[in-house]
Scaffold this motif. Structure first.
Motif, PDB file in Angstrom:
ATOM      1  N   UNK A  34       0.854  -1.189   0.000  1.00 57.98           N
ATOM      2  CA  UNK A  34       0.000   0.000   0.000  1.00 57.98           C
ATOM      3  C   UNK A  34       0.882   1.228   0.000  1.00 57.98           C
ATOM      4  N   UNK A  35       0.449   2.262  -0.706  1.00 54.05           N
ATOM      5  CA  UNK A  35       1.224   3.483  -0.733  1.00 54.05           C
ATOM      6  C   UNK A  35       0.320   4.680  -1.014  1.00 54.05           C
ATOM      7  N   UNK A  36       0.653   5.842  -0.453  1.00 56.86           N
ATOM      8  CA  UNK A  36      -0.162   7.034  -0.710  1.00 56.86           C
ATOM      9  C   UNK A  36       0.056   7.543  -2.127  1.00 56.86           C
ATOM     10  N   UNK A  37      -0.996   8.063  -2.714  1.00 59.85           N
ATOM     11  CA  UNK A  37      -0.924   8.654  -4.045  1.00 59.85           C
ATOM     12  C   UNK A  37      -1.809   9.900  -4.062  1.00 59.85           C
ATOM     13  N   UNK A  38      -1.537  10.774  -5.006  1.00 64.45           N
ATOM     14  CA  UNK A  38      -2.380  11.930  -5.266  1.00 64.45           C
ATOM     15  C   UNK A  38      -2.997  11.743  -6.645  1.00 64.45           C
ATOM     16  N   UNK A  39      -4.313  11.687  -6.704  1.00 67.79           N
ATOM     17  CA  UNK A  39      -5.008  11.488  -7.968  1.00 67.79           C
ATOM     18  C   UNK A  39      -5.480  12.825  -8.526  1.00 67.79           C
ATOM     19  N   UNK A  40      -5.507  12.960  -9.836  1.00 68.44           N
ATOM     20  CA  UNK A  40      -6.115  14.155 -10.428  1.00 68.44           C
ATOM     21  C   UNK A  40      -7.627  14.036 -10.373  1.00 68.44           C
ATOM     22  N   UNK A  41      -8.297  15.021  -9.799  1.00 73.84           N
ATOM     23  CA  UNK A  41      -9.742  14.963  -9.719  1.00 73.84           C
ATOM     24  C   UNK A  41     -10.260  15.470  -8.387  1.00 73.84           C
ATOM     25  N   UNK A  59     -15.746  10.159  -6.719  1.00 76.74           N
ATOM     26  CA  UNK A  59     -14.558  10.702  -7.380  1.00 76.74           C
ATOM     27  C   UNK A  59     -14.951  11.233  -8.744  1.00 76.74           C
ATOM     28  N   UNK A  60     -14.678  12.514  -8.981  1.00 76.42           N
ATOM     29  CA  UNK A  60     -14.910  13.112 -10.300  1.00 76.42           C
ATOM     30  C   UNK A  60     -13.549  13.366 -10.939  1.00 76.42           C
ATOM     31  N   UNK A  61     -13.121  12.504 -11.863  1.00 74.98           N
ATOM     32  CA  UNK A  61     -11.792  12.633 -12.463  1.00 74.98           C
ATOM     33  C   UNK A  61     -11.677  13.767 -13.467  1.00 74.98           C
ATOM     34  N   UNK A 104      -9.382   4.083 -20.554  1.00 74.08           N
ATOM     35  CA  UNK A 104      -9.266   4.910 -19.359  1.00 74.08           C
ATOM     36  C   UNK A 104     -10.522   4.951 -18.516  1.00 74.08           C
ATOM     37  N   UNK A 105     -11.628   4.460 -19.055  1.00 74.12           N
ATOM     38  CA  UNK A 105     -12.895   4.462 -18.340  1.00 74.12           C
ATOM     39  C   UNK A 105     -13.790   3.383 -18.928  1.00 74.12           C
ATOM     40  N   UNK A 106     -14.610   2.792 -18.077  1.00 73.77           N
ATOM     41  CA  UNK A 106     -15.546   1.769 -18.540  1.00 73.77           C
ATOM     42  C   UNK A 106     -16.778   1.807 -17.656  1.00 73.77           C
ATOM     43  N   UNK A 107     -17.931   2.004 -18.275  1.00 77.79           N
ATOM     44  CA  UNK A 107     -19.188   2.010 -17.526  1.00 77.79           C
ATOM     45  C   UNK A 107     -19.790   0.618 -17.585  1.00 77.79           C
ATOM     46  N   UNK A 119      -6.643   5.785 -13.435  1.00 83.64           N
ATOM     47  CA  UNK A 119      -6.127   7.113 -13.085  1.00 83.64           C
ATOM     48  C   UNK A 119      -4.644   7.304 -13.344  1.00 83.64           C
ATOM     49  N   UNK A 120      -3.929   6.239 -13.712  1.00 84.42           N
ATOM     50  CA  UNK A 120      -2.491   6.352 -13.933  1.00 84.42           C
ATOM     51  C   UNK A 120      -1.812   5.041 -13.593  1.00 84.42           C
ATOM     52  N   UNK A 121      -0.534   5.123 -13.251  1.00 87.33           N
ATOM     53  CA  UNK A 121       0.227   3.921 -12.915  1.00 87.33           C
ATOM     54  C   UNK A 121       1.099   4.165 -11.697  1.00 87.33           C
ATOM     55  N   UNK A 122       1.364   3.097 -10.965  1.00 87.81           N
ATOM     56  CA  UNK A 122       2.309   3.091  -9.851  1.00 87.81           C
ATOM     57  C   UNK A 122       3.208   1.882 -10.029  1.00 87.81           C
ATOM     58  N   UNK A 123       4.490   2.129 -10.160  1.00 82.83           N
ATOM     59  CA  UNK A 123       5.467   1.050 -10.353  1.00 82.83           C
ATOM     60  C   UNK A 123       5.092   0.166 -11.546  1.00 82.83           C
ATOM     61  N   UNK A 124       4.574   0.791 -12.612  1.00 88.64           N
ATOM     62  CA  UNK A 124       4.235   0.056 -13.815  1.00 88.64           C
ATOM     63  C   UNK A 124       2.924  -0.690 -13.755  1.00 88.64           C
ATOM     64  N   UNK A 125       2.171  -0.540 -12.682  1.00 87.88           N
ATOM     65  CA  UNK A 125       0.882  -1.213 -12.545  1.00 87.88           C
ATOM     66  C   UNK A 125      -0.244  -0.187 -12.644  1.00 87.88           C
ATOM     67  N   UNK A 126      -1.360  -0.549 -13.247  1.00 90.54           N
ATOM     68  CA  UNK A 126      -2.460   0.407 -13.387  1.00 90.54           C
ATOM     69  C   UNK A 126      -3.106   0.714 -12.038  1.00 90.54           C
ATOM     70  N   UNK A 127      -3.443   1.973 -11.841  1.00 87.76           N
ATOM     71  CA  UNK A 127      -4.195   2.402 -10.665  1.00 87.76           C
ATOM     72  C   UNK A 127      -5.654   2.534 -11.081  1.00 87.76           C
TER      73      UNK A 127
END
Length: 223
Positions: A34-41, A59-61, A104-107, A119-127
């Motif tokens: 687990x690690x803290x992240x800052x998301x855009x939105x 969350x409104x991205x 990037x999005x799926x309903x 929302x992006x990637x952390x260490x090469x993995x999708x967030x």
């Protein structure tokens, strides 16, 4: 945000202050990392939670803002089972992430947490996370309950190392909480617990927004 809250989804149980017990995931193990992240939105509060009373966090991205979050390394099955529990469905079926990873999005449905967001990637993995299909400007806001806000505020403090004051200042500015929760009242939730709800606090009713659009229909709401 709060690991105790996440544990109720993974291993099953009822989080402190909640009114609903969760069945848990097929794989109840804690996150590998687990690690803290800052998301855009933007973080905002709306609708009415039967489990917590008051508004739910969404969350409104698409809003130009920043949102402190906690990224957990989970399996596909765990992520899918957490999403199922948020929609009051029985865990047990893996989600197809093809579209969200490509676009990037799926309903996946009309429900409040059935829209997946990459929302992006952390260490090469999708967030990945999930939220409502509507935007923050399309629905009446609703203030969160003390117990619910306590989990979010203490989760931010634990994950990001923020002071109680800084976390309170952030949350007091989020739509839905703004104007209903003061900085000092939220700070008290962190330092003294959810039982310290200010006596003057009164969540807004949707009736206070006669000109606002109705919340989108949720066909899988709890019975």
């Amino acid at each position: 945000m709060h690991l105790d809250r996440l544990t109720a989804y993974l291993a099953g149980g009822r989080p402190e202050g909640g009114r609903r017990s969760h069945p848990g995931c097929r794989d109840p193990r804690p996150p590998a990392r687990s690690r803290p992240v800052i998301l855009p939105g933007l973080l905002y509060f709306a609708t009415e939670s039967p489990a917590w009373t008051g508004g739910r966090a969404f969350y409104d991205p698409d809003v130009d803002a920043q949102l402190p979050a906690y990224a957990h390394l989970l399996t596909l099955g765990q992520f899918s089972d957490i999403a199922a529990q948020e929609m009051y469905r029985t865990p047990g079926e893996d989600l197809d992430l093809t579209e969200v990873l490509r676009r990037g999005r799926a309903r996946l449905g009309p429900g409040r947490y059935e829209t997946l967001v990459h929302t992006g990637e952390v260490d090469g993995r999708p967030v990945l996370t999930f939220t409502a299909p509507w935007s923050s400007s399309d629905i009446p806001l609703n203030a969160p309950s003390a117990a619910y806000l306590h989990h979010i505020a203490t989760g931010i403090v634990a994950a990001h190392g923020w002071s109680a004051r800084r976390a309170a200042e952030y949350l007091a500015g989020c739509p839905g909480a703004a104007g209903r929760w003061s900085v000092s009242a939220i700070e008290t939730l962190v330092t003294e617990g959810a039982a310290a709800r200010p006596p003057s606090y009164r969540p807004p009713s949707h009736r206070e927004h006669p000109g606002a659009p109705a919340a989108p229909a949720d066909r899988r709401r709890s019975r």
